[in-house]
Design a protein around this motif. Sequence first.
Motif, PDB file in Angstrom:
ATOM      1  N   THR A  97       0.850  -1.185   0.000  1.00 34.97           N
ATOM      2  CA  THR A  97       0.000   0.000   0.000  1.00 34.97           C
ATOM      3  C   THR A  97       0.885   1.235   0.000  1.00 34.97           C
ATOM      4  O   THR A  97       1.790   1.353   0.833  1.00 34.97           O
ATOM      5  CB  THR A  97      -0.937   0.025   1.224  1.00 34.97           C
ATOM      6  N   ILE A  98       0.625   2.112  -0.962  1.00 32.82           N
ATOM      7  CA  ILE A  98       1.356   3.375  -1.036  1.00 32.82           C
ATOM      8  C   ILE A  98       0.361   4.523  -0.916  1.00 32.82           C
ATOM      9  O   ILE A  98      -0.807   4.404  -1.294  1.00 32.82           O
ATOM     10  CB  ILE A  98       2.183   3.507  -2.338  1.00 32.82           C
ATOM     11  N   SER A  99       0.846   5.617  -0.362  1.00 32.39           N
ATOM     12  CA  SER A  99       0.049   6.834  -0.233  1.00 32.39           C
ATOM     13  C   SER A  99       0.727   7.905  -1.066  1.00 32.39           C
ATOM     14  O   SER A  99       1.949   8.050  -1.034  1.00 32.39           O
ATOM     15  CB  SER A  99      -0.006   7.262   1.236  1.00 32.39           C
ATOM     16  N   LEU A 100      -0.072   8.633  -1.817  1.00 35.17           N
ATOM     17  CA  LEU A 100       0.462   9.654  -2.701  1.00 35.17           C
ATOM     18  C   LEU A 100      -0.276  10.967  -2.506  1.00 35.17           C
ATOM     19  O   LEU A 100      -1.479  10.971  -2.210  1.00 35.17           O
ATOM     20  CB  LEU A 100       0.290   9.227  -4.168  1.00 35.17           C
ATOM     21  N   LEU A 101       0.441  12.047  -2.695  1.00 42.37           N
ATOM     22  CA  LEU A 101      -0.157  13.371  -2.788  1.00 42.37           C
ATOM     23  C   LEU A 101       0.124  13.822  -4.214  1.00 42.37           C
ATOM     24  O   LEU A 101       1.281  13.985  -4.613  1.00 42.37           O
ATOM     25  CB  LEU A 101       0.458  14.336  -1.777  1.00 42.37           C
ATOM     26  N   LEU A 102      -0.960  13.949  -4.999  1.00 43.37           N
ATOM     27  CA  LEU A 102      -0.815  14.216  -6.429  1.00 43.37           C
ATOM     28  C   LEU A 102      -1.366  15.576  -6.802  1.00 43.37           C
ATOM     29  O   LEU A 102      -2.420  15.987  -6.304  1.00 43.37           O
ATOM     30  CB  LEU A 102      -1.577  13.154  -7.241  1.00 43.37           C
TER      31      LEU A 102
ATOM     32  N   ASP B 197      -9.197  11.006  -2.860  1.00 40.62           N
ATOM     33  CA  ASP B 197      -9.991  12.117  -2.352  1.00 40.62           C
ATOM     34  C   ASP B 197     -10.241  13.116  -3.476  1.00 40.62           C
ATOM     35  O   ASP B 197      -9.523  13.141  -4.481  1.00 40.62           O
ATOM     36  CB  ASP B 197      -9.252  12.831  -1.209  1.00 40.62           C
ATOM     37  N   ILE B 198     -11.207  13.948  -3.295  1.00 34.69           N
ATOM     38  CA  ILE B 198     -11.472  15.026  -4.237  1.00 34.69           C
ATOM     39  C   ILE B 198     -10.325  16.033  -4.132  1.00 34.69           C
ATOM     40  O   ILE B 198      -9.888  16.370  -3.023  1.00 34.69           O
ATOM     41  CB  ILE B 198     -12.817  15.713  -3.902  1.00 34.69           C
ATOM     42  N   PRO B 199      -9.809  16.505  -5.264  1.00 38.41           N
ATOM     43  CA  PRO B 199      -8.724  17.488  -5.213  1.00 38.41           C
ATOM     44  C   PRO B 199      -9.149  18.776  -4.507  1.00 38.41           C
ATOM     45  O   PRO B 199     -10.214  19.319  -4.780  1.00 38.41           O
ATOM     46  CB  PRO B 199      -8.409  17.765  -6.680  1.00 38.41           C
ATOM     47  N   ILE B 200      -8.321  19.205  -3.578  1.00 37.94           N
ATOM     48  CA  ILE B 200      -8.523  20.478  -2.884  1.00 37.94           C
ATOM     49  C   ILE B 200      -7.231  21.265  -3.037  1.00 37.94           C
ATOM     50  O   ILE B 200      -6.142  20.739  -2.800  1.00 37.94           O
ATOM     51  CB  ILE B 200      -8.857  20.258  -1.392  1.00 37.94           C
ATOM     52  N   ASN B 201      -7.354  22.513  -3.443  1.00 39.26           N
ATOM     53  CA  ASN B 201      -6.179  23.351  -3.718  1.00 39.26           C
ATOM     54  C   ASN B 201      -5.247  22.677  -4.726  1.00 39.26           C
ATOM     55  O   ASN B 201      -4.026  22.679  -4.577  1.00 39.26           O
ATOM     56  CB  ASN B 201      -5.424  23.701  -2.437  1.00 39.26           C
ATOM     57  N   SER B 202      -5.846  22.034  -5.719  1.00 41.54           N
ATOM     58  CA  SER B 202      -5.136  21.400  -6.841  1.00 41.54           C
ATOM     59  C   SER B 202      -4.290  20.199  -6.449  1.00 41.54           C
ATOM     60  O   SER B 202      -3.382  19.823  -7.182  1.00 41.54           O
ATOM     61  CB  SER B 202      -4.271  22.420  -7.586  1.00 41.54           C
TER      62      SER B 202
END
Length: 145
Positions: A69-74, A101-106
Amino acid sequence: MYNKYLVIDKSILPDIFDKVINAKELLRTGKAKEVTEAVKKVGISRSTFYKYKDYVFTVSEGGIGRKVTISLLLNHRPGLLSNILNIIANAKGNILTINQDIPINSTANVSITFDRANTIVELDVILQQIKEMTGVAKLRLIAME
Protein backbone atom coordinates in the motif's frame (compact mmCIF):
# COMPACT_ATOMS: atom_id res chain seq x y z
CA MET A 1 7.32 -17.59 17.68
CA TYR A 2 7.24 -15.80 14.32
CA ASN A 3 9.63 -13.31 12.79
CA LYS A 4 8.76 -9.64 12.99
CA TYR A 5 9.81 -7.26 10.26
CA LEU A 6 10.21 -3.51 10.16
CA VAL A 7 10.56 -1.25 7.18
CA ILE A 8 13.05 1.45 8.13
CA ASP A 9 14.45 4.30 6.09
CA LYS A 10 18.13 3.45 5.66
CA SER A 11 19.15 7.07 6.28
CA ILE A 12 18.71 6.55 10.04
CA LEU A 13 20.69 3.27 10.17
CA PRO A 14 24.45 2.81 10.49
CA ASP A 15 26.24 2.49 7.12
CA ILE A 16 27.12 -1.13 7.91
CA PHE A 17 23.66 -2.34 6.87
CA ASP A 18 23.89 -0.62 3.50
CA LYS A 19 27.32 -2.15 2.97
CA VAL A 20 25.95 -5.64 3.68
CA ILE A 21 23.23 -5.02 1.08
CA ASN A 22 25.85 -3.81 -1.40
CA ALA A 23 28.00 -6.90 -0.81
CA LYS A 24 24.99 -9.16 -1.36
CA GLU A 25 24.23 -7.31 -4.60
CA LEU A 26 27.81 -7.75 -5.82
CA LEU A 27 27.52 -11.48 -5.22
CA ARG A 28 24.06 -11.72 -6.79
CA THR A 29 25.12 -9.90 -9.96
CA GLY A 30 28.43 -11.73 -10.28
CA LYS A 31 30.49 -8.55 -9.84
CA ALA A 32 32.18 -10.38 -6.97
CA LYS A 33 32.79 -14.11 -7.18
CA GLU A 34 33.31 -14.79 -3.47
CA VAL A 35 32.32 -13.24 -0.17
CA THR A 36 35.91 -12.20 0.51
CA GLU A 37 35.99 -10.17 -2.69
CA ALA A 38 32.57 -8.58 -2.06
CA VAL A 39 33.30 -7.50 1.51
CA LYS A 40 36.66 -6.09 0.48
CA LYS A 41 35.00 -3.96 -2.20
CA VAL A 42 32.43 -2.50 0.21
CA GLY A 43 34.76 -2.15 3.18
CA ILE A 44 33.39 -4.55 5.80
CA SER A 45 34.69 -7.70 7.43
CA ARG A 46 33.56 -11.21 6.54
CA SER A 47 32.26 -11.69 10.07
CA THR A 48 30.10 -8.57 9.78
CA PHE A 49 28.72 -9.80 6.48
CA TYR A 50 27.85 -13.24 7.88
CA LYS A 51 26.39 -11.71 11.03
CA TYR A 52 23.83 -9.63 9.11
CA LYS A 53 23.39 -11.21 5.66
CA ASP A 54 20.33 -13.25 6.63
CA TYR A 55 18.66 -10.36 8.45
CA VAL A 56 19.13 -7.31 6.21
CA PHE A 57 17.16 -7.03 2.98
CA THR A 58 16.00 -4.41 0.54
CA VAL A 59 12.24 -3.99 0.38
CA SER A 60 12.13 -5.96 -2.88
CA GLU A 61 14.45 -8.72 -1.70
CA GLY A 62 12.85 -9.39 1.64
CA GLY A 63 9.80 -11.21 0.38
CA ILE A 64 8.03 -10.22 3.57
CA GLY A 65 4.88 -9.50 1.70
CA ARG A 66 3.17 -9.39 -1.62
CA LYS A 67 0.55 -6.71 -1.00
CA VAL A 68 1.85 -3.17 -0.96
CA THR A 69 0.00 0.00 0.00
CA ILE A 70 1.36 3.38 -1.04
CA SER A 71 0.05 6.83 -0.23
CA LEU A 72 0.46 9.65 -2.70
CA LEU A 73 -0.16 13.37 -2.79
CA LEU A 74 -0.82 14.22 -6.43
CA ASN A 75 -1.18 17.47 -8.29
CA HIS A 76 -4.52 17.70 -10.08
CA ARG A 77 -3.35 16.91 -13.64
CA PRO A 78 -5.18 14.93 -16.30
CA GLY A 79 -3.73 11.45 -16.79
CA LEU A 80 -1.38 11.47 -13.78
CA LEU A 81 -3.14 8.70 -11.87
CA SER A 82 -3.48 6.70 -15.07
CA ASN A 83 0.27 7.00 -15.69
CA ILE A 84 1.00 5.80 -12.15
CA LEU A 85 -1.29 2.80 -12.65
CA ASN A 86 0.48 2.08 -15.95
CA ILE A 87 3.86 1.96 -14.18
CA ILE A 88 2.50 -0.63 -11.77
CA ALA A 89 0.76 -2.57 -14.55
CA ASN A 90 3.84 -2.54 -16.81
CA ALA A 91 5.79 -4.07 -13.92
CA LYS A 92 3.09 -6.82 -13.77
CA GLY A 93 1.69 -5.51 -10.50
CA ASN A 94 -1.98 -6.22 -9.90
CA ILE A 95 -3.98 -3.24 -8.61
CA LEU A 96 -6.23 -4.30 -5.72
CA THR A 97 -7.68 -1.00 -4.48
CA ILE A 98 -7.55 2.70 -5.30
CA ASN A 99 -8.86 5.36 -2.92
CA GLN A 100 -8.83 8.95 -4.08
CA ASP A 101 -9.99 12.12 -2.35
CA ILE A 102 -11.47 15.03 -4.24
CA PRO A 103 -8.72 17.49 -5.21
CA ILE A 104 -8.52 20.48 -2.88
CA ASN A 105 -6.18 23.35 -3.72
CA SER A 106 -5.14 21.40 -6.84
CA THR A 107 -3.86 18.35 -4.91
CA ALA A 108 -5.46 15.04 -4.02
CA ASN A 109 -4.59 12.25 -1.63
CA VAL A 110 -4.55 8.81 -3.24
CA SER A 111 -3.82 5.40 -1.77
CA ILE A 112 -3.13 2.39 -3.95
CA THR A 113 -2.82 -1.21 -2.84
CA PHE A 114 -1.36 -3.66 -5.31
CA ASP A 115 -0.14 -7.23 -5.39
CA ARG A 116 3.52 -7.53 -6.32
CA ALA A 117 3.65 -11.35 -6.41
CA ASN A 118 4.31 -11.42 -10.16
CA THR A 119 6.17 -8.16 -10.65
CA ILE A 120 9.10 -8.20 -13.03
CA VAL A 121 10.56 -4.98 -11.61
CA GLU A 122 11.80 -4.57 -8.05
CA LEU A 123 9.53 -2.65 -5.72
CA ASP A 124 12.06 0.08 -5.00
CA VAL A 125 12.38 0.71 -8.75
CA ILE A 126 8.59 0.96 -9.14
CA LEU A 127 8.39 3.41 -6.25
CA GLN A 128 11.28 5.49 -7.61
CA GLN A 129 9.67 5.69 -11.06
CA ILE A 130 6.43 6.94 -9.52
CA LYS A 131 8.21 9.37 -7.20
CA GLU A 132 10.10 10.95 -10.11
CA MET A 133 6.93 11.67 -12.11
CA THR A 134 6.00 15.31 -12.61
CA GLY A 135 2.97 15.98 -10.45
CA VAL A 136 3.78 13.51 -7.67
CA ALA A 137 4.25 15.79 -4.67
CA LYS A 138 4.72 13.01 -2.12
CA LEU A 139 4.95 9.21 -2.03
CA ARG A 140 5.06 7.03 1.08
CA LEU A 141 5.21 3.27 1.47
CA ILE A 142 2.45 2.68 4.01
CA ALA A 143 2.34 -1.08 4.44
CA MET A 144 3.42 -4.45 3.12
CA GLU A 145 1.61 -7.66 3.90
